[in-house]
Every structure is written in structure tokens, then in C-alpha cells.
Design an enzyme around this catalytic site. Structure first.
Site, PDB file in Angstrom:
ATOM      1  CE  LYS A 173       7.545 -21.895 -17.657  1.00  0.00           C
ATOM      2  NZ  LYS A 173       7.963 -21.872 -16.401  1.00  0.00           N
ATOM      3  NE  ARG A 206       6.601 -25.363 -17.583  1.00  0.00           N
ATOM      4  CZ  ARG A 206       6.995 -26.465 -16.614  1.00  0.00           C
ATOM      5  NH1 ARG A 206       6.739 -26.229 -15.848  1.00  0.00           N
ATOM      6  NH2 ARG A 206       7.534 -27.680 -17.332  1.00  0.00           N
ATOM      7  N   GLY A 260       2.917 -20.108  -9.446  1.00  0.00           N
ATOM      8  CA  GLY A 260       1.146 -21.034  -9.214  1.00  0.00           C
ATOM      9  C   GLY A 260       0.412 -20.544  -9.143  1.00  0.00           C
ATOM     10  CG  MET A 310      -2.141 -17.216 -13.893  1.00  0.00           C
ATOM     11  SD  MET A 310      -2.179 -16.376 -15.187  1.00  0.00           S
ATOM     12  CE  MET A 310       0.209 -16.087 -15.007  1.00  0.00           C
ATOM     13  NE  ARG A 365      10.842 -19.288 -10.590  1.00  0.00           N
ATOM     14  CZ  ARG A 365       9.803 -19.299 -10.102  1.00  0.00           C
ATOM     15  NH1 ARG A 365       8.334 -18.490 -11.200  1.00  0.00           N
ATOM     16  NH2 ARG A 365       9.545 -20.325  -9.286  1.00  0.00           N
ATOM     17  CG  HIS A 410       0.859 -22.365  -2.457  1.00  0.00           C
ATOM     18  ND1 HIS A 410       0.474 -22.073  -1.450  1.00  0.00           N
ATOM     19  CD2 HIS A 410       1.134 -21.687  -3.536  1.00  0.00           C
ATOM     20  CE1 HIS A 410       0.090 -20.814  -2.097  1.00  0.00           C
ATOM     21  NE2 HIS A 410       0.596 -20.686  -3.033  1.00  0.00           N
ATOM     22  NE  ARG A 413       0.858  13.320  14.913  1.00  0.00           N
ATOM     23  CZ  ARG A 413       1.583  12.154  14.453  1.00  0.00           C
ATOM     24  NH1 ARG A 413       2.822  12.096  14.029  1.00  0.00           N
ATOM     25  NH2 ARG A 413       1.199  12.519  12.896  1.00  0.00           N
ATOM     26  NE  ARG A 433       0.726  18.467  15.442  1.00  0.00           N
ATOM     27  CZ  ARG A 433       0.139  17.492  15.094  1.00  0.00           C
ATOM     28  NH1 ARG A 433       0.029  17.318  13.749  1.00  0.00           N
ATOM     29  NH2 ARG A 433       0.126  16.921  15.904  1.00  0.00           N
ATOM     30  CD  GLU A 443      -1.600  19.346  10.054  1.00  0.00           C
ATOM     31  OE1 GLU A 443      -1.606  18.870   9.929  1.00  0.00           O
ATOM     32  OE2 GLU A 443      -1.507  21.164   9.833  1.00  0.00           O
ATOM     33  CB  SER A 483       6.157  20.528   7.952  1.00  0.00           C
ATOM     34  OG  SER A 483       6.114  18.975   7.937  1.00  0.00           O
ATOM     35  CB  THR A 495       0.619  14.480   3.323  1.00  0.00           C
ATOM     36  OG1 THR A 495       1.413  13.341   4.659  1.00  0.00           O
ATOM     37  CG2 THR A 495       1.352  15.256   2.199  1.00  0.00           C
ATOM     38  CG  ASN A 496      -1.229  11.690   8.176  1.00  0.00           C
ATOM     39  OD1 ASN A 496      -0.452  11.235   7.179  1.00  0.00           O
ATOM     40  ND2 ASN A 496      -0.395  12.048   9.265  1.00  0.00           N
ATOM     41  CG  ASP A 497      -4.510  16.452   9.702  1.00  0.00           C
ATOM     42  OD1 ASP A 497      -6.360  16.169   9.688  1.00  0.00           O
ATOM     43  OD2 ASP A 497      -4.363  17.478  10.462  1.00  0.00           O
ATOM     44  CB  CYS A 502       6.024  15.794   9.050  1.00  0.00           C
ATOM     45  SG  CYS A 502       4.166  16.765   9.553  1.00  0.00           S
ATOM     46  CE1 TYR A 504      11.515  17.779   7.571  1.00  0.00           C
ATOM     47  CE2 TYR A 504      11.904  19.910   6.592  1.00  0.00           C
ATOM     48  CZ  TYR A 504      10.694  18.648   7.713  1.00  0.00           C
ATOM     49  OH  TYR A 504      10.003  19.558   8.185  1.00  0.00           O
TER      50      TYR A 504
HETATM   51  C1  PEP Z   1      -1.052  14.888   9.335  1.00  0.00           C
HETATM   52  O1  PEP Z   1      -2.005  15.557   8.943  1.00  0.00           O
HETATM   53  O2  PEP Z   1       0.035  14.884   8.413  1.00  0.00           O
HETATM   54  C2  PEP Z   1      -0.073  15.401  10.202  1.00  0.00           C
HETATM   55  C3  PEP Z   1       1.282  15.026  10.225  1.00  0.00           C
HETATM   56  O3  PEP Z   1      -0.737  15.420  11.860  1.00  0.00           O
HETATM   57  P1  PEP Z   1      -1.686  14.738  12.758  1.00  0.00           P
HETATM   58  O4  PEP Z   1      -1.276  13.332  11.877  1.00  0.00           O
HETATM   59  O5  PEP Z   1      -0.515  14.519  13.681  1.00  0.00           O
HETATM   60  O6  PEP Z   1      -2.995  15.122  12.132  1.00  0.00           O
HETATM   61 MG    MG Z   2      -2.292  16.953  10.602  1.00  0.00          MG
END
Ligand code: PEP
Ligand code: MG
Length: 893
Positions: A26, A97, A106, A108, A353, A469, A575, A631, A758, A777, A780-782, A844, A864
């Protein structure tokens, strides 16, 4: 000497719009407007550094601040020609203000009309010629000051006002005379005395410092903290305080106040858009008590409003406002959200703004500004927030569906939503926690409702305009909202919503159409929007900039074709276990896992082969030559076990054995930690015939579609590899099956064999695994699960408190933990490339569709990202922004 205070006004300013970190949004923009020669009431900004000082020094100020404030106030007095705390006319009253670096609407506190006291109110009454206005202003000041600074809640004053009106037989505030307000001012002051045991402060300087302290203090109030958490705003940014000369929109019929946008913030249409009220103060426009009027005739016609437009009522001022609009939009080259006040036929701008906008509007504005030559393609791409793009992919009402309209309000935030009615924000949060979809239904919302608004599918209010609001916050969140549906009635006590003759109770289902403002009974079917027009154009530009490819995680033909429509460039994760759960197939899967001999297992797998092959034929056909990563079976066999007696009996029959044997086998396969158990490549190593069947299905499908002229590049992917020997054994198996299929069918085809990374161990020995693996690949979940030692399935319970406590900045399952998991990804990339410089690298895990994580993937040079089909456009945009070195890096979660 540190400079803490920056003045603006009278055609010049000490600050600039680039100084947002120091002056807040502001303050920086007020300074910029003043320098541009736009009429801005003079004032000064106390910097965010003072806020930081204040919070870290037990709410005290730098020693030289007072001197700088006094000097700045003298400057304001000079420009405005009034005196703060004067006992004679002309007076200078100020507003105080907050103004943080990021807009926090809204969240503060604000105090208006500061400087009024028992003496100055008389002077104001006499010299403005309007005692009613003077006393109304004084009572507003007492009420606001008490609420913000002295901690005396507004409702005490509202009660006094309501009972006064009742006694006098008055309905509206506008019915009150000067005498009424005088009586109320007295009553308000008595109320203050009752609560505080001392009188309302009369010294303007004391009032000023009280307000400054309260605004700095409001940075740490609960709703500001919640807002910051929801929007990822760091608490150490602090807020600035703006002290500005008051101008009055409520001094008669040659006065007005309003809010406006240089383009329509809902649709993005290039049409000046806004609302105003004659003889009112700014808060009246957003409070929803009086219905605001349209600015332009075009807007009036498009909304079908009966109320006179500013263009008709105050034509010369409208023309001036349009000139300011043009100047500000071309100066900032973006849509602006402005506030103005007209005092006795003079226009003053109080704020500008960058305007919040719906996703449709953001898209249209970015594309049109580029086509108008105001910005270039790269800037148009940078402007689009990936999270907003997400909303564009969300459903709209099916035009063909039957609808029962209960009522209509303003189309405040687009998108369609269905859910159960709840009447309080707390209930919304509680119900949502139980997995219910809710529509938060309120007379109006306030900043305290933010938590409930966040979890609601949609928001419905019966009072308030397009800048209320509810409307502003819902648009920011991308939540469908119908505001000000005045023909509906909410009864909080009875927990009912009445529409015409229909009475709906808490828990009943309604549907909101945020695009038309309709409120509909029950759940109405929805459809997805077309991916053409502006969307198509922007996505074309996106693809000109990005270097990361975007693939999809898909295994069904529907997912694969959706992903192709969204522009995916292949499948990064199929999968295969998802193909096993089909009711026709699960029986054979179960037959296979209860088998105690290889022979019996092979017999069951033989029954699965045709299904699996057909799945791949369909996928390859849809992907038409794009790469497809398949996979091999990953989840623990435990997950496929029959549970009920009936299931056990069915499996026993199919496998030609008895129930007791099935039960015994189930007990044998039971695992305490299946996620860390017999899963992934461990299945392939111990039961190679499973992976053999899958490899055969893949390569036979390749051969089959090859006959139709479709060339496929299958990428066979082995999950959960920890040691090189696992990979080598299974690669040998895949190569053997490929050779057999080629020999048997006479087909020739290329394929790749790679692995998921993984497990931390896999990342660390990536150089060794890369001797055989042609691609990595990142799962990244595991990898997050195993790096953190956190169960993917159970972490939800404490990850939210962890974020609230600031122990971790984000949910690491949503946005990649760059410091830990990201480091392992980097190590694996480096070590993999050392062995095999051209190794193909992708991701993935769910992170592949999270914008901040996509930026990370770009930075480590992956080729990718792969994500769920609906996130493909988001990932494309985030990849382009990463390549441009900027853009939204917020998580979409
Ligand atoms: C992972 O582990 O990131 C993955 C893509 O495999 P899943 O989620 O099926 O374990
Ligand atoms: Mg996995």
C-alpha cells in the site's frame, strides 16, 4: 541515522513502487501514485523494519522514530493545509492503516478519522457545515479505535446504536440526525469508561501512537497468522503503517467513495468495473449494508442493475477516474484494484494495487494484454499462477442437466460446487475433517471465517456485494462463491436456509454456480471446460519456453486420453497393479498369490496375460508413438489378499483348493509393515514368473500394435530397486522375454530398461545401478517416505501440526523437500550421469505436478516430469516459468 518514515503527497514522494519490502504494498503504491501526479491525500509510511523492531523489542520503537514521525506529520500538514491536533480550523484528521508486502485483505486493522475529540468535533461540525457528518465521524472513530486499540468489542456500540434506533423508531443509520449521533457519542464514551475505568483518549498524539502500536501488533493477531500460513507469507516480513490525511466521502451528495478495477476481475473483460456509493465512507461499500452502485453505464447494463451509474450521476468525476484508470494500468502494465473517495467534487485516490482476479480473468487478461502489446509472451506466461490454472480445469454445471433454482445472488467467484449446507466456519472445518463436502452458508463472512472458507467446496452469502469479504476471499482461493443472495434467508438459530417456500436444513445438499450466481437444489451434474481459446493460446506460448517435457501418470485409456488432451508428451508411469484390481481379474490375481507352487502360479498368470496385453495395446494406441513407461508390479501381495469368508471361498474354488489352505496362505503373506515389505522388485526377484508375464504382455502388445503401423518405445521400469544385483537379475529377465517375443513374432522393436529411484540406498549407488539402467525415474513418494522415515499413510496426523508449528515449511509429500530428498535426487543424477552421461532422468512421484517441485526438477536438469493427467497443464506452465527463471512457485496443495 536509519530512515524509518517516508512521506508522500503533493506530487512527490520519498518512496517508489519497487520499495514494497520496506513500505508494504500500500505504502509503495501510494508513493508511486503521488510521484505520477495522481491526487493522493498526503501521508507517510512507517517502514516494515519498525514492525520487526517492535516485535523483537517487547513492543517498543526505535528511539529516533518519534522525531521522524513529527517531521513527516509537519510535511503532511503543509501539503494538506490543516493541522493535526489543532484547536482551530483547518483541522487535519488521519487514517492509520496496515500495509504488508503481500496483500492480506481484511486481515489487519485500520483506524479512520483519528484526531477527533470533544473539541475538534465541534470545529469540524461548524466548518463543514454538517454537524451530522461530524458526530457520525466521531462515533465511527470511537468505535474503530476501541475495537482495534483499546480492545472494547464493536458489538457493545452496535447494541447501543440498535437500541437508540428502536427507541426513536428509526430503521436505517441514515435516519439518524446530528442530535442522535451526539447522544450516541456520549453513550459510546460512557461505555468506554465502563470498560476501561478511564475516559476515551482525547489527545490526538496519544491516539496516533495507540493506533500505530495496534496496527504493528495486529501483524501477530490470530487471523493474520492463519492467513499467512494459508498463503505461505513469512512472519518476518512485518507490516508497514500508513498514516494518511483523511478525505471524506460522506460530507454530502457531492461526495462519494468506491472501489474499482481497471478490468473486470471476474471475467477479465477489458471493461472498467467497480462499485461506489454517494455520501459514504469506504467501509460502507464493502460492509454490505447499502447496495453499491455500478460505475459505468456498460457495467450497469451488463449486470442489469436498476441503480444509477457514476457515469450518469457524477460525469466529470467519472471522466477523471477513467483517466486515472488508464494511467495506472499502462504504468503498472497489469490490472489494478483501486480505491477512491470524492470529497466535495474532488477526486482522491486512496489505493492502487495489482488486482486479485479469478483464474478465468487472469488468463484472459494475460492473453489480451499480450495481444494489445502491453506485455510480451514471456511476461504473459510469468503472470499466470499455476494454482490458478488448476481452477480453470475444474468443473462447470452441465448445461443440459435439470436444475431447480432456489435463488440467485452475485456471481462472485466462478466454478460449480455441490455440498452439504453448514452455517458456521467451525462446522465447515469439522465436517470437512470427516471427509464431507460442505457449502459454507452465511449471512456474510468475516476474516474469522477464513479456516472454514478454505475447506468449503463453495461459499454462499445472503448479504454483500462483489467486493464483500466473501467475494474477495473466495476469488483469491478459487472457491466458487455466490454472494449477496438476498432472496434467501439464513436462520442461524434454527440452522435453516429458506428460499421461496423451500426450507433447507443443515446437511441438505445444494449446488452453487459461481458463474451465474444461481443457487440450486441438490447435486447438479458438472462438466469440464474446453481447453481452447485463451487457454489454448497461453499453453502454446508456454510450450515455446519450457525445456522440461511433461508426461502423465496414467494406466486407463480414459486417463491416457485425458492426459493427451491436456498436452502430455508420453506416459511417465503406468502403475500396472491398477490393472489388477478390476473385479474380473482380481480373482486370478488371488489365485496366483495363494498358489504354493510355481506351476500353479504360472497357470493363474496365464489367465491374466491376455487382459494385461490388451491394456497395453490400448495405451500404446492412444499414445501413438509417444514414450510409455511401464512399471512392473509394485505393491505387496498382502494388498491383494481376500478378506471376507465369501472371497476366501471363491478363491479356494478358483484355485482348486480348500478355504483352510487359502486362510493359511493369507496368514503367511500378512505383513506388519507392508510398505517396507515384500513389494516392488522384491516380488520380481522371488516370483520371477510375475514379471515374466508382464514383460511378455508388454512386448506382445508392442508387436501387435506394430502390425498396425504404430511404433512404440516402451520403457520397462523396475520399482524399489535397492541393490544393483536386483536390477541386473530383472533386466536379464526382461531382455530374455523381449528376445523370445521378437523371435516368436518376427517383430523387431526397441525398448529401454530402467529403474525407479525410490530408496536412499538406490540414490547413493546410482553410479552402479546406471551400469545397466538406461533411465531413472524418481519415485519421490517412496523416496520421501524412506528418506524421512515417515509412513505415507500415517503422516497426515502430525504433518499439519508440524507445519503450523513451523517445524517444516511444507508437506514433503506435496512439495519436494529440496534439502533432504532433493539432495538425494541430485546425488543420484550426478552419479548416474557419471556412469552413463546420456541417462534419461525423470520424476513420477506426486511432486511432478507441484509447481515448486517442477522448478526444482528443472534446476537439476531432469528431462521430464510426470504427473496426474489434470496436472499436466500446470506442470507445463510451471516448467515454462522455471525456464524463464520466475513465476509462481507456490504449491497447489
Ligand atoms: C513413488 O513412490 O513416487 C511412485 C511414483 O510410486 P508409488 O506412488 O506407486 O509408490
Ligand atoms: Mg513408489
Amino acid at each position: 541515522m536509519t530512515k524509518w518514515v517516508y512521506t508522500f503527497g503533493g506530487g512527490k514522494a520519498e518512496g517508489r513502487s519497487e520499495m514494497k519490502n520496506l513500505l508494504g504494498g500500500k505504502g509503495a503504491n501510494l508513493a508511486e501514485m503521488a510521484s505520477l501526479g495522481i491526487p493522493v491525500p498526503a501521508g507517510f509510511t512507517i517502514s516494515t523494519e519498525v514492525c520487526t523492531y517492535f516485535t523483537s523489542n517487547s513492543e517498543t520503537y526505535p528511539p529516533d522514530l518519534e522525531e521522524q514521525v513529527n517531521a513527516a506529520m509537519a510535511e503532511v500538514e503543509k501539503v494538506m493545509g490543516g493541522k493535526f491536533g489543532a484547536k482551530t480550523w483547518p483541522l487535519l484528521l488521519v487514517s492509520v492503516r496496515s500495509g504488508a508486502r503481500a496483500s492480506m485483505p481484511g486481515m489487519m486493522d485500520t483506524v479512520l478519522n483519528l484526531g477527533l475529540n470533544d473539541e475538534s468535533v465541534e470545529i469540524l461540525a461548524k466548518n463543514s457545515g454538517d454537524a451530522r457528518f461530524a458526530y457520525d465521524s466521531y462515533r465511527r472513530f470511537i468505535q474503530m479505535y476501541c475495537n482495534v486499540v483499546l480492545d472494547v468489542d464493536s458489538h457493545h456500540f452496535e447494541t447501543l446504536l440498535e437500541s437508540h434506533k428502536e427507541k426513536q423508531g428509526q430503521t436505517f443509520d441514515t435516519d439518524l440526525t446530528a442530535e442522535d449521533w451526539k447522544i450516541l457519542v456520549k453513550a459510546f464514551k460512557n461505555e468506554v469508561h465502563k470498560h476501561l475505568g478511564k475516559p476515551f483518549p482525547q489527545d490526538p498524539k496519544e491516539q496516533l501512537w495507540g493506533a500505530i502500536g495496534a496496527v504493528f501488533g495486529s501483524w501477530m493477531n490470530k487471523r493474520a497468522i492463519t492467513y499467512r500460513r494459508l498463503h505461505g507469507i513469512p512472519s518476518d516480513w512485518g507490516t508497514a503503517v500508513n498514516v494518511q490525511a483523511m478525505v471524506f466521502g460522506n460530507m454530502g451528495d457531492d461526495c462519494a467513495t468506491g472501489v474499482c478495477f481497471t478490468r473486470n476481475p471476474s471475467t477479465g473483460e477489458n471493461l472498467f468495473y467497480g462499485e461506489y456509493l454517494v455520501n459514504a465512507q469506504g467501509e460502507d461499500v464493502v460492509a454490505g449494508i447499502r447496495t453499491p452502485q455500478p460505475l459505468s453505464l456498460a457495467e450497469k447494463n451488463s449486470m442489469g442493475s436498476e441503480l444509477p451509474a457514476m457515469e450518469e450521476v457524477l460525469p466529470p468525476l467519472y471522466t477523471q477516474l477513467v483517466a486515472v484508470r488508464d494511467k495506472l494500468e499502462s504504468h503498472y502494465t497489469d490490472m489494478q484494484d483501486m480505491e477512491f473517495t470524492i470529497q466535495q467534487n474532488k477526486l482522491w485516490m486512496l489505493q492502487t494495487r495489482t488486482g486479485k482476479r479469478t483464474s478465468q480473468a487472469a488468463l484472459k487478461i494475460a492473453v489480451e494484454m499480450c495481444e494489445e502489446g502491453m506485455i510480451d509472451k514471456a511476461e504473459a506466461v510469468r503472470r499466470m499462477d499455476p494454482a490458478q490454472l488448476d481452477q480453470l480445469l475444474h468443473p462447470m454445471l452441465d448445461p443440459k442437466a435439470a436444475k431447480e433454482v432456489l435463488g440467485k445472488g452475485l456471481p462472485a467467484s466462478p466454478g460449480a460446487a455441490s455440498g452439504q449446507i453448514v452455517f458456521t466456519a467451525d462446522e465447515a472445518e469439522a465436517w470437512a475433517k470427516d471427509g464431507k463436502k460442505v457449502i459454507l452458508t452465511r449471512i456474510e463472512t468475516s476474516p474469522e471465517d477464513i479456516g472454514g472458507m478454505h475447506v468449503a467446496e463453495g461459499i454462499l452469502t445472503t448479504r454483500g456485494g462483489m467486493t464483500s469479504h466473501a467475494a474477495v476471499v473466495a476469488r483469491g482461493m478459487g472457491t466458487p462463491c455466490v454472494a449477496g443472495a438476498g432472496d434467501l434467508r439464513v436462520d442461524y438459530a434454527a440452522k435453516t436456509l429458506t428460499a421461496g417456500g423451500v426450507v433447507l436444513k443443515e446437511g441438505d445438499v445444494i449446488t452453487l454456480d459461481g458463474a451465474s450466481g444461481q443457487v440450486l437444489k441438490g447435486e447438479v451434474p458438472k462438466i469440464l471446460p474446453e481447453m481452447t481459446g485463451d487457454f489454448g493460446k497461453l499453453m502454446e506460448w508456454v510450450d515455446e519456453f519450457r525445456t522440461l517435457k511433461v508426461r502423465a501418470n496414467a494406466e486407463t485409456p480414459l486417463d491416457a486420453s485425458t492426459a493427451r488432451n491436456f498436452g502430455c508428451e508420453g506416459i511417465g508411469l503406468c502403475r500396472t497393479e491398477h490393472m489388477f484390481f478390476d473385479p474380473q481379474r482380481i480373482i486370478h490375481v488371488r489365485e496366483m498369490i495363494v498358489a504354493t507352487t510355481e506351476e500353479a502360479r504360472r497357470a493363474a498368470l496365464e489367465k491374466l496375460l491376455p487382459y494385461q496385453r490388451q491394456d497395453f495395446v490400448e495405451l500404446f494406441t492412444i499414445m501413438a508413438g509417444l514414450p510409455v513407461t511401464i512399471r512392473f508390479l509394485d505393491p505387496p501381495l498382502h494388498e491383494f489378499l481376500p478378506h471376507t469368508d465369501a472371497d476366501m471361498a471363491e478363491v479356494a474354488k478358483a484355485a482348486g483348493t480348500d478355504v483352510a489352505t487359502v486362510k493359511a496362505r493369507a496368514a503367511q503373506l500378512h505383513e506388519t509393515n507392508p510398505m517396507l515389505g515384500h513389494r516392488g522388485c522384491r516380488l520380481g526377484v522371488t516370483y520371477p514368473e510375475i514379471y515374466e508375464m508382464q514383460a511378455r504382455a508388454i512386448f506382445e502388445a508392442v508387436a501387435e500394435v506394430g502390425k498396425k503401423g504404430i511404433k512404440v518405445l516402451p520403457e520397462a521400469m523396475l520399482p524399489l530397486i535397492a541393490v544393483k544385483a536386483e536390477f541386473d537379475r530383472l533386466k536379464q529377465l526382461v531382455d530374455r522375454v523381449a528376445k523370445e517375443v521378437m523371435e516368436r513374432t518376427g517383430a523387431k522393436f526397441d525398448y529401454m530398461v530402467g529403474t525407479m529411484i525410490e530408496l536412499p540406498r538406490a540414490a547413493l549407488v546410482a553410479d552402479k545401478i546406471a551400469e545397466g539402467a538406461e533411465f531413472f525415474s524418481f519415485g519421490t513418494n517412496d523416496l520421501t517416505q524412506t528418506t524421512y522415515g515417515l509412513s505415507r499413510d500415517d503422516a497426515g496426523n502430525f504433518l499439519v501440526p508440524y507445519q503450523d508449528l513451523g517445524v517444516i515449511p511444507n508437506d514433503p509429500f506435496v512439495t519436494i523437500d529440496q534439502e533432504g530428498v532433493g539432495e538425494l535426487v541430485k546425488i543420484a543424477c550426478e552419479r548416474g550421469r557419471k556412469t552413463r552421461p546420456d541417462i534419461k532422468l525423470g520424476i513420477c512421484g506426486e511432486h511432478g505436478g507441484d509447481p515448486a517441485s517442477v522448478h526444482f526438477c528443472h534446476s537439476v536438469g531432469l528431462s521430464y516430469v510426470s504427473c496426474s493427467p489434470y496436472r499436466v497443464p500446470i506442470a507445463r506452465l510451471a516448467a515454462a516459468q522455471a525456464a524463464l527463471g520466475s513465476g509462481g512457485v507456490h504449491s497447489t496443495a
